[in-house]
Scaffold this active site. Structure first.
Site, PDB file in Angstrom:
ATOM      1  N   ASP A  75      -3.133  -3.392   3.760  1.00  9.59           N
ATOM      2  CA  ASP A  75      -2.927  -2.439   2.919  1.00  9.59           C
ATOM      3  C   ASP A  75      -4.293  -1.973   2.453  1.00  9.59           C
ATOM      4  O   ASP A  75      -4.604  -2.322   1.467  1.00  9.59           O
ATOM      5  CB  ASP A  75      -1.683  -1.779   2.342  1.00  9.59           C
ATOM      6  CG  ASP A  75      -1.953  -0.059   2.268  1.00  9.59           C
ATOM      7  OD1 ASP A  75      -2.382   0.049   2.249  1.00  9.59           O
ATOM      8  OD2 ASP A  75      -0.768   0.215   1.960  1.00  9.59           O
ATOM      9  N   ARG A 132       2.757  11.735  24.117  1.00 15.15           N
ATOM     10  CA  ARG A 132       3.441  10.587  22.935  1.00 15.15           C
ATOM     11  C   ARG A 132       2.473   9.292  22.519  1.00 15.15           C
ATOM     12  O   ARG A 132       2.500   8.798  21.867  1.00 15.15           O
ATOM     13  CB  ARG A 132       5.206  10.436  22.990  1.00 15.15           C
ATOM     14  CG  ARG A 132       5.020   8.858  22.026  1.00 15.15           C
ATOM     15  CD  ARG A 132       7.007   8.418  22.093  1.00 15.15           C
ATOM     16  NE  ARG A 132       7.521   9.031  23.240  1.00 15.15           N
ATOM     17  CZ  ARG A 132       8.228   8.537  24.420  1.00 15.15           C
ATOM     18  NH1 ARG A 132       7.095   7.544  24.639  1.00 15.15           N
ATOM     19  NH2 ARG A 132       8.714   9.327  25.181  1.00 15.15           N
ATOM     20  N   TYR A 150       2.660  -0.855  -2.823  1.00 17.36           N
ATOM     21  CA  TYR A 150       3.644   0.916  -2.843  1.00 17.36           C
ATOM     22  C   TYR A 150       4.906   0.876  -3.018  1.00 17.36           C
ATOM     23  O   TYR A 150       5.550  -0.111  -2.174  1.00 17.36           O
ATOM     24  CB  TYR A 150       2.986   1.696  -1.308  1.00 17.36           C
ATOM     25  CG  TYR A 150       3.173   2.979  -1.125  1.00 17.36           C
ATOM     26  CD1 TYR A 150       2.773   3.891  -2.331  1.00 17.36           C
ATOM     27  CD2 TYR A 150       3.929   3.250  -0.805  1.00 17.36           C
ATOM     28  CE1 TYR A 150       2.620   5.189  -2.556  1.00 17.36           C
ATOM     29  CE2 TYR A 150       3.906   5.045  -0.796  1.00 17.36           C
ATOM     30  CZ  TYR A 150       4.293   5.313  -1.591  1.00 17.36           C
ATOM     31  OH  TYR A 150       4.051   7.298  -1.566  1.00 17.36           O
ATOM     32  N   LYS A 159      -4.615   9.588   2.596  1.00 18.15           N
ATOM     33  CA  LYS A 159      -5.113   9.481   1.318  1.00 18.15           C
ATOM     34  C   LYS A 159      -6.551   9.755   1.807  1.00 18.15           C
ATOM     35  O   LYS A 159      -6.654  10.093   2.010  1.00 18.15           O
ATOM     36  CB  LYS A 159      -4.821   7.895   0.627  1.00 18.15           C
ATOM     37  CG  LYS A 159      -3.467   7.842   0.273  1.00 18.15           C
ATOM     38  CD  LYS A 159      -2.521   8.388  -0.461  1.00 18.15           C
ATOM     39  CE  LYS A 159      -1.403   8.507  -0.278  1.00 18.15           C
ATOM     40  NZ  LYS A 159       0.157   7.263  -0.640  1.00 18.15           N
TER      41      LYS A 159
HETATM   42  C1  LIG Z   1       0.602   6.559   0.236  1.00 22.25           C
HETATM   43  C2  LIG Z   1       0.209   4.966   0.142  1.00 22.25           C
HETATM   44  C3  LIG Z   1       1.195   4.369   1.726  1.00 22.25           C
HETATM   45  C4  LIG Z   1       2.097   4.939   1.878  1.00 22.25           C
HETATM   46  O1  LIG Z   1       1.615   6.297   3.255  1.00 22.25           O
HETATM   47  P1  LIG Z   1       2.414   7.959   3.434  1.00 22.25           P
HETATM   48  O2  LIG Z   1       1.732   8.295   4.102  1.00 22.25           O
HETATM   49  O3  LIG Z   1       2.547   8.372   2.576  1.00 22.25           O
HETATM   50  O4  LIG Z   1       3.669   6.711   4.165  1.00 22.25           O
HETATM   51  C5  LIG Z   1       1.282   2.753   1.733  1.00 22.25           C
HETATM   52  N1  LIG Z   1       0.254   2.307   0.946  1.00 22.25           N
HETATM   53  C6  LIG Z   1      -0.803   2.456   0.324  1.00 22.25           C
HETATM   54  C7  LIG Z   1      -1.404   1.943  -0.488  1.00 22.25           C
HETATM   55  C8  LIG Z   1      -0.213   3.895   0.174  1.00 22.25           C
HETATM   56  O5  LIG Z   1      -0.507   4.856  -1.610  1.00 22.25           O
END
Ligand SMILES: *Cc1c(COP(=O)(O)O)cnc(C)c1O
Length: 423
Positions: A193, A69, A121, A218
């Site tokens: 982000d 962990r 998001y 992504k």
């Molecule tokens: C998909 C996404 C998230 C969330 O991420 P997960 O991996 O689905 O938990 C946060 N910010 C943005 C801009 C995203 O596209």
């Protein structure tokens, strides 16, 4: 100069400065940093250390790993690579983008206030509003491109500013250097982000952000086969707290997911160039198409923040949004009938995806709230994969409503066999 978009000519000097901070350029670091041959076996590729615990040499002596962990060698390799790509000191891999976001909010305490870009998001919005407000943290949502609105929202309790740029699904930008000037003067933690741009196209920490968050689900992993996240910083004090929470809360990714993310990130530079090339081709095609009312893509001169995009980004990314004339019915007709573009949420993979924000990602937002934000019924979001641009354009051409009074110049001229039929 490896990570300069071919669509821009003025990034040479900027690039030189960035590269000086590290020994190798971006594409090389994506393949080598954190990924030396395995010290135990010589394995070229970082192995999947599928173990929960590590044996001590003797009491008080270990090989740098104790319990998985806290640390795992596959995860450490991914973390070192991602920190390097953002030109930052530290990275913590997380189980998802949302758990990465939660790790960052763990820097705060009850009574603290956060200023958030209004089109973050949806899952981040839900995390803030439905989870963290219950712990006494408050959030104010502002237009991230409005510096006065950010200033005006600051209260004595404000501790953090949280922005996404470009935003989803309308690809709006926030001026990172300008916001960083505010957060530095007011001693606020500035979180960005960076999921949409990726460090290949934008490095917020170099522009003054304190913390970068990723959904590695992504572009970073890039193949739509894992859920993952990352928190990145160069701030020693913040890192100590983030690391404590990452381990104390325990939302860590497993070694196989880290392996897949690390496998994906090796081709990030290559993929982002192709995603962007396809995004440009499709954006230009849509802009010229009579069935389309508006195209949102920061690379287009028509984008209201095109200049800012060219200044703070090294490329414009692989997501394009457009508004189809005819509202919901027309949009449905398009998203239900493409063959290559798969109807699905998410983005950033090699396979192109299409989605309808009003009924999918942004469905929980009432129409009267989302429409003024630009999320209208005719809006479609495309995540361009790395297929051939002509095939993608033909797929859209086939399903867009026809207007015989006008022919588009970008439409492919050759007769194409539908992909479904070919299979
Ligand atoms: C998909 C996404 C998230 C969330 O991420 P997960 O991996 O689905 O938990 C946060 N910010 C943005 C801009 C995203 O596209």
């Amino acid at each position: 100069m490896t990570n300069c978009s071919t669509t821009q000519t003025d990034c040479t000097t900027q690039e030189t400065v960035v590269e000086a901070a590290r020994d190798y350029s971006f594409a090389t670091r994506a393949i080598h940093d954190g990924q030396e041959p395995d010290s135990a076996t010589g394995a070229l590729v970082t192995p999947i250390y599928q173990t929960s615990t590590f044996v001590l040499d003797e009491l008080g002596v270990n090989k740098g790993f104790q319990y998985a962990r806290t640390h795992n060698p596959t995860r450490s390799a991914l973390e070192e690579c991602l920190a390097s790509l953002e030109n930052a000191k530290y990275c913590l891999a997380s189980a998802s983008g949302l758990s990465a976001a939660a790790t960052v909010i763990n820097l705060l305490s009850a009574g603290d206030h956060v200023i958030v870009g209004e089109d973050v998001y949806g899952g981040v919005y839900r995390l803030f509003e439905r989870v963290f407000t219950r712990y006494g943290i408050t959030f104010t949502y502002i237009d991230g491109k409005d510096l006065d609105a950010i200033e005006a929202a600051i209260t004595p309790q404000t501790k953090m500013v949280w922005l996404e740029t470009p935003t989803n699904p309308l690809l709006r930008l926030a001026d990172l250097s300008a916001v960083a000037a505010i957060t530095k003067a007011r001693k606020l933690i500035f979180v960005v982000d960076n999921t949409f741009a990726t460090p290949y196209f934008q490095r917020p920490i170099e522009l003054g952000a304190d913390v970068v968050v990723h959904s590695t689900t992504k572009y970073i992993s890039g193949h739509s086969d894992i859920i993952g996240g990352a928190v990145i910083t160069s701030n020693d004090q913040l890192f100590e707290v983030l690391k404590f929470h990452n381990n104390a809360v325990g939302a860590v990714p497993g070694p196989f997911d880290c392996f897949l993310a690390l496998r994906g990130v090796k081709t990030l530079a290559l993929r982002m160039r192709e995603h962007e090339r396809n995004a440009f081709a499709v954006a230009r095609f849509l802009e010229a198409h009579p069935a389309i009312e508006a195209v949102h893509y920061p690379g287009l001169e028509s984008h209201p923040q095109h200049e800012l995009a060219s200044k703070q980004m090294k490329g414009y990314g692989g997501v394009v949004a457009c508004v189809v004339k005819g509202g919901l019915d027309a949009a449905k007709q398009v998203v239900n009938n493409t063959k290559l573009f798969q109807l699905a949420e998410s983005l950033g993979g090699v396979k192109s995806l299409i989605c309808h924000p009003a009924t999918m990602t942004h469905a929980p937002i009432p129409k009267e709230v989302r429409e003024p934000l630009g999320i209208v019924d005719g809006l479609i979001r495309l995540s361009l994969g790395i297929e051939d641009a002509n095939d993608l354009i033909a797929d859209l051409e086939r399903v867009l409503p026809r207007d015989t009074s006008k022919t588009t110049t970008n439409a492919p001229t050759e007769k194409r066999i539908p992909v479904g039929a070919a299979r």
